[in-house]
Design a protein around this motif. Structure first.
Motif, PDB file in Angstrom:
ATOM      1  N   VAL A  64      37.205  42.520  39.017  1.00  0.00           N
ATOM      2  CA  VAL A  64      38.574  42.209  38.629  1.00  0.00           C
ATOM      3  C   VAL A  64      39.491  42.731  39.719  1.00  0.00           C
ATOM      4  O   VAL A  64      39.241  43.776  40.315  1.00  0.00           O
ATOM      5  N   TRP A  66      43.841  43.163  40.493  1.00  0.00           N
ATOM      6  CA  TRP A  66      45.151  43.104  39.854  1.00  0.00           C
ATOM      7  C   TRP A  66      46.216  43.710  40.741  1.00  0.00           C
ATOM      8  O   TRP A  66      45.926  44.425  41.685  1.00  0.00           O
ATOM      9  N   LEU A  81      46.839  40.282  36.377  1.00  0.00           N
ATOM     10  CA  LEU A  81      45.402  40.243  36.587  1.00  0.00           C
ATOM     11  C   LEU A  81      45.129  38.938  37.345  1.00  0.00           C
ATOM     12  O   LEU A  81      45.125  37.864  36.764  1.00  0.00           O
ATOM     13  N   LEU A  84      39.389  37.441  38.033  1.00  0.00           N
ATOM     14  CA  LEU A  84      38.380  37.998  37.129  1.00  0.00           C
ATOM     15  C   LEU A  84      37.159  37.101  37.209  1.00  0.00           C
ATOM     16  O   LEU A  84      37.284  35.883  37.050  1.00  0.00           O
ATOM     17  N   ARG A  97      35.071  41.389  29.052  1.00  0.00           N
ATOM     18  CA  ARG A  97      35.904  42.175  28.136  1.00  0.00           C
ATOM     19  C   ARG A  97      36.124  43.580  28.697  1.00  0.00           C
ATOM     20  O   ARG A  97      37.232  44.113  28.659  1.00  0.00           O
ATOM     21  N   ILE A 100      38.655  43.482  31.613  1.00  0.00           N
ATOM     22  CA  ILE A 100      40.021  43.340  31.103  1.00  0.00           C
ATOM     23  C   ILE A 100      40.490  44.663  30.499  1.00  0.00           C
ATOM     24  O   ILE A 100      41.628  45.092  30.730  1.00  0.00           O
ATOM     25  N   THR A 104      43.726  46.919  31.477  1.00  0.00           N
ATOM     26  CA  THR A 104      44.680  47.268  30.426  1.00  0.00           C
ATOM     27  C   THR A 104      44.891  48.779  30.362  1.00  0.00           C
ATOM     28  O   THR A 104      46.030  49.252  30.259  1.00  0.00           O
ATOM     29  N   TRP A 117      47.707  37.063  32.801  1.00  0.00           N
ATOM     30  CA  TRP A 117      46.894  36.314  33.753  1.00  0.00           C
ATOM     31  C   TRP A 117      46.958  34.829  33.438  1.00  0.00           C
ATOM     32  O   TRP A 117      47.503  34.428  32.423  1.00  0.00           O
ATOM     33  N   TYR A 130      39.482  35.310  26.124  1.00  0.00           N
ATOM     34  CA  TYR A 130      40.907  35.609  26.246  1.00  0.00           C
ATOM     35  C   TYR A 130      41.628  35.464  24.902  1.00  0.00           C
ATOM     36  O   TYR A 130      42.519  36.258  24.586  1.00  0.00           O
ATOM     37  N   ALA A 134      43.753  38.748  23.867  1.00  0.00           N
ATOM     38  CA  ALA A 134      45.141  38.609  24.307  1.00  0.00           C
ATOM     39  C   ALA A 134      45.829  37.513  23.496  1.00  0.00           C
ATOM     40  O   ALA A 134      45.194  36.824  22.695  1.00  0.00           O
TER      41      ALA A 134
END
Length: 148
Positions: A64, A66, A81, A84, A97, A100, A104, A117, A130, A134
């Motif tokens: 990932v 960011w 983000l 990924l 997961r 992410i 976070t 994202w 997602y 989210a």
């Protein structure tokens, strides 16, 4: 078990095929020069792009990337983000997961207002994840390429 940790110089050889897989997944091209620049930026503590790698039994299975930016709707910054990717043979393992969640948590620790994202509408596998972690905002993405 999946572990998430910041990217380190020794991760380049494991990150590179994942990066190429990510670019290929989006049916795009990134030059070797840009790839090298991206890698150097990810490792430069003075550059505002960050990266982490997911490993499973010592094998890199995802990453990932960011960045943080100021916002007009919040005194606190936002975290975007940008990239990924989880290797196809480990999708569904919880690595996405966990990646992410890593971003976070980083955003919370850095007092950000939100993490957000983009993905393609057709990226059904990722969107299933997602939608669980989210809120789909309903926004539509537009851009103007400037030929760079």
């Amino acid at each position: 078990m999946t572990e998430i940790r910041p990217l380190a110089p020794a991760d380049r050889d494991a990150w590179l095929p994942l990066w190429r897989g990510y670019i290929e997944f989006y049916e795009s091209e990134v030059s070797d020069e840009q790839t090298a620049l991206t890698w150097s930026r990810l490792l430069d503590p003075q550059f505002p792009i960050h990266g982490a790698v997911a490993t499973d039994d010592g094998r890199a299975v995802g990453f990932v990337h960011w960045l943080t930016h100021a916002a007009t709707w919040s005194a606190a910054p936002y975290v975007y983000l940008e990239d990924l990717f989880v290797a196809p043979d480990t999708r569904g393992s919880g690595a996405g997961r966990a990646l992410i969640a890593h971003v976070t948590e980083w955003a919370r620790e850095h007092d950000a207002a939100k993490v957000y994202w983009l993905t393609q509408e057709t990226n059904i596998t990722a969107r299933a994840l997602y939608d669980r972690v989210a809120t789909h905002t309903g926004f539509v993405h537009y851009e103007i390429g400037l030929g760079r």
